[in-house]
Enzyme design. Structure first.
Site, mmCIF file in Angstrom:
data_model
loop_
_atom_site.group_PDB
_atom_site.id
_atom_site.type_symbol
_atom_site.label_atom_id
_atom_site.label_comp_id
_atom_site.label_asym_id
_atom_site.label_seq_id
_atom_site.Cartn_x
_atom_site.Cartn_y
_atom_site.Cartn_z
ATOM 1 N N TRP A 14 0.821 -1.213 0.000
ATOM 2 C CA TRP A 14 0.000 0.000 0.000
ATOM 3 C C TRP A 14 0.857 1.266 0.000
ATOM 4 O O TRP A 14 0.343 2.360 -0.164
ATOM 5 C CB TRP A 14 -0.961 0.001 1.174
ATOM 6 C CG TRP A 14 -0.345 -0.385 2.487
ATOM 7 C CD1 TRP A 14 0.201 0.450 3.410
ATOM 8 C CD2 TRP A 14 -0.220 -1.712 3.012
ATOM 9 N NE1 TRP A 14 0.667 -0.271 4.488
ATOM 10 C CE2 TRP A 14 0.415 -1.603 4.273
ATOM 11 C CE3 TRP A 14 -0.604 -2.969 2.556
ATOM 12 C CZ2 TRP A 14 0.687 -2.711 5.073
ATOM 13 C CZ3 TRP A 14 -0.327 -4.067 3.342
ATOM 14 C CH2 TRP A 14 0.308 -3.940 4.582
ATOM 15 N N GLU A 54 -5.959 0.190 5.632
ATOM 16 C CA GLU A 54 -6.235 0.514 7.034
ATOM 17 C C GLU A 54 -7.299 -0.419 7.615
ATOM 18 O O GLU A 54 -7.201 -0.844 8.769
ATOM 19 C CB GLU A 54 -6.674 1.977 7.164
ATOM 20 C CG GLU A 54 -5.579 2.984 6.873
ATOM 21 C CD GLU A 54 -4.368 2.830 7.770
ATOM 22 O OE1 GLU A 54 -4.515 2.351 8.916
ATOM 23 O OE2 GLU A 54 -3.256 3.153 7.334
ATOM 24 N N LEU A 92 -8.922 -13.304 6.968
ATOM 25 C CA LEU A 92 -8.422 -12.096 7.627
ATOM 26 C C LEU A 92 -9.138 -11.819 8.943
ATOM 27 O O LEU A 92 -8.708 -10.962 9.711
ATOM 28 C CB LEU A 92 -8.559 -10.885 6.692
ATOM 29 C CG LEU A 92 -7.603 -10.882 5.494
ATOM 30 C CD1 LEU A 92 -7.971 -9.768 4.527
ATOM 31 C CD2 LEU A 92 -6.157 -10.746 5.942
ATOM 32 N N TYR A 117 -12.475 -10.975 11.716
ATOM 33 C CA TYR A 117 -13.275 -9.782 12.035
ATOM 34 C C TYR A 117 -14.058 -9.335 10.796
ATOM 35 O O TYR A 117 -13.843 -8.255 10.239
ATOM 36 C CB TYR A 117 -12.389 -8.660 12.562
ATOM 37 C CG TYR A 117 -11.720 -9.013 13.872
ATOM 38 C CD1 TYR A 117 -12.381 -8.840 15.081
ATOM 39 C CD2 TYR A 117 -10.439 -9.549 13.899
ATOM 40 C CE1 TYR A 117 -11.779 -9.191 16.285
ATOM 41 C CE2 TYR A 117 -9.833 -9.905 15.100
ATOM 42 C CZ TYR A 117 -10.515 -9.719 16.283
ATOM 43 O OH TYR A 117 -9.919 -10.062 17.469
ATOM 44 N N TYR A 132 -9.510 6.926 14.070
ATOM 45 C CA TYR A 132 -8.194 6.496 13.606
ATOM 46 C C TYR A 132 -8.169 6.325 12.088
ATOM 47 O O TYR A 132 -7.298 6.857 11.390
ATOM 48 C CB TYR A 132 -7.778 5.186 14.274
ATOM 49 C CG TYR A 132 -6.612 4.556 13.553
ATOM 50 C CD1 TYR A 132 -5.322 5.040 13.750
ATOM 51 C CD2 TYR A 132 -6.815 3.543 12.619
ATOM 52 C CE1 TYR A 132 -4.250 4.507 13.046
ATOM 53 C CE2 TYR A 132 -5.754 3.018 11.903
ATOM 54 C CZ TYR A 132 -4.480 3.491 12.128
ATOM 55 O OH TYR A 132 -3.432 2.981 11.407
ATOM 56 N N ASP A 145 -3.059 4.836 16.878
ATOM 57 C CA ASP A 145 -3.215 3.401 17.103
ATOM 58 C C ASP A 145 -2.330 3.008 18.279
ATOM 59 O O ASP A 145 -1.758 3.860 18.970
ATOM 60 C CB ASP A 145 -2.872 2.610 15.841
ATOM 61 C CG ASP A 145 -1.388 2.676 15.477
ATOM 62 O OD1 ASP A 145 -0.646 3.489 16.070
ATOM 63 O OD2 ASP A 145 -0.961 1.902 14.594
ATOM 64 N N GLU A 166 2.649 7.753 9.239
ATOM 65 C CA GLU A 166 3.200 6.445 8.893
ATOM 66 C C GLU A 166 4.520 6.194 9.614
ATOM 67 O O GLU A 166 4.801 5.083 10.059
ATOM 68 C CB GLU A 166 3.416 6.352 7.388
ATOM 69 C CG GLU A 166 2.162 6.060 6.598
ATOM 70 C CD GLU A 166 2.482 5.646 5.190
ATOM 71 O OE1 GLU A 166 2.201 4.484 4.828
ATOM 72 O OE2 GLU A 166 3.024 6.469 4.428
ATOM 73 N N CYS A 209 10.270 1.116 18.746
ATOM 74 C CA CYS A 209 9.691 1.407 20.065
ATOM 75 C C CYS A 209 8.669 0.326 20.403
ATOM 76 O O CYS A 209 7.480 0.580 20.576
ATOM 77 C CB CYS A 209 9.055 2.797 20.052
ATOM 78 S SG CYS A 209 8.615 3.433 21.678
#
Length: 366
Positions: A29, A42, A85, A87, A125, A143, A181, A191
């Protein structure tokens, strides 16, 4: 850069964006940009790993290259293409939103925040990500990765509202999508929740949590909802080298295929199965057992060798199909059904054949 208590937001893009240019993962993407591709990515990435999405993304976009192409398809087409995938409400919302984008916005992805947020499945988001990345709008998107980066950068935890405010404050007017991003990339690769790579972090010189020795403590762990155990029983019904699959009705996991079953223990399963298939059932030995999780439920699912007294009827199921075991792998199965199928080994004989002749199996949509 010397350590200091207050971080000037104007200093941060010069630290983060060059790092991102050098270290950004090559993701489909990102290599070819469009508002629709950003939207689909997303939605796919919500509650799913990058590793799971990457091999599926281009094929899904080939099938639905635009909102108009998706709106022209049925919801079941989209759910079938989404299979694996998880959900599935995301797939249904995406189909409804694409249909509305065609009806209200000429098939384009809205630039107006209110218009975008009015589409099903698009929250704060997702709207912030699409607006900033696809349209260059100065909008924040928070997020889990960004929450972690900002909490450590500032050396403090924040309420969700305060975190949104802080994130918006830090978004630069120039290259806002790249900034968002880059923050997500930093949280995913450097992190990290455990074992963060502070020594190579572009914010290492201004990270307050690092200076205070609080990196591991931030952000504070959120309370997880209590989990509950449940059992489910499913039927392995064979006839002439085929097995019986059932398409779930509308609702949770609606449109996916499974072994006929119910969330009941074995002793209650014959009665439940008779209600589902319209015929008496004899439940024999377990063939496979798997464990899986749906939201707060930890489910132990058992697949039983089962024989039917006569031809099954769909009943609550909108559709039944007799298919060869190998071909069942091509169906859009529920996660539990896929696990159960993988846990079974092909057998040379059929121990509990149904008395019913096989019904013709309609091929699954590609």
């Amino acid at each position: 850069m010397r350590q200091r208590d207050a971080v000037d937001p104007a200093d941060l893009p010069a630290l983060l964006l060059p790092w991102f240019a050098r270290n950004a993962r090559v993701l489909p993407w990102r290599t070819r940009r469009s508002a629709w591709r950003s939207w689909v990515s997303e939605l796919m990435l919500q509650q799913t790993t990058v590793a799971a999405v990457v091999p599926r993304f281009e094929g899904f976009l080939e099938r639905f290259p635009s909102p108009a192409a998706m709106a022209a398809a049925t919801e079941q087409d989209v759910v079938d293409a989404w299979a694996g995938l998880g959900y599935y409400s995301r797939a249904r919302n995406l189909h409804r939103a694409a249909t509305l984008a065609v009806a209200r916005h000429g098939g384009t992805v809205p630039r107006d925040p209110d218009a975008l947020r009015a589409l099903p499945g698009i929250g704060a988001y997702t709207a912030g990500a699409i607006l900033s990345i696809a349209h260059g709008v100065r909008a924040a998107c928070v997020d889990g990765n960004i929450r972690r980066v900002l909490s450590r950068l500032d050396g403090r935890d924040r309420t969700p509202r305060d975190l949104e405010r802080r994130a918006q404050e830090l978004v630069p007017a120039d290259r806002p999508g790249e900034w968002n991003e880059a923050l997500m990339e930093l949280g995913a690769t450097v992190c990290r929740p455990q074992d963060p790579l502070c020594g190579v972090c572009p914010f290492g010189g201004v990270c307050r949590a690092r200076r205070l020795g609080r990196v591991a403590a931030l952000p504070a762990a959120r309370a997880r909802p209590a989990t509950a155990a449940a059992v489910a029983s499913h039927a392995w019904i064979e006839r002439r080298g085929t097995i019986l699959l059932a398409r779930r009705p509308p609702g949770p996991l609606g449109g996916l295929w499974e072994f006929p079953g119910a969330r009941v223990a074995r002793r209650a399963f014959p009665r439940a199965l008779a209600a589902l298939l319209g015929t008496a059932a004899t439940v024999a030995a377990p063939r496979a057992e798997v464990r899986h999780t749906i939201t707060r439920w930890r489910i132990t699912a058992t697949l039983y060798d089962t024989a039917l007294a006569c031809r099954p009827r769909p009943g609550p199921y909108p559709e039944l199909a007799w298919v060869a075991r190998a071909r069942a792998l091509t169906f859009p199965l529920t996660a539990a059904a896929r696990k159960l199928l993988a846990a079974t080994a092909p057998r040379s004989r059929t121990p509990h054949a149904s008395a019913a002749p096989p019904a013709p199996a309609r091929p699954p949509r590609a």
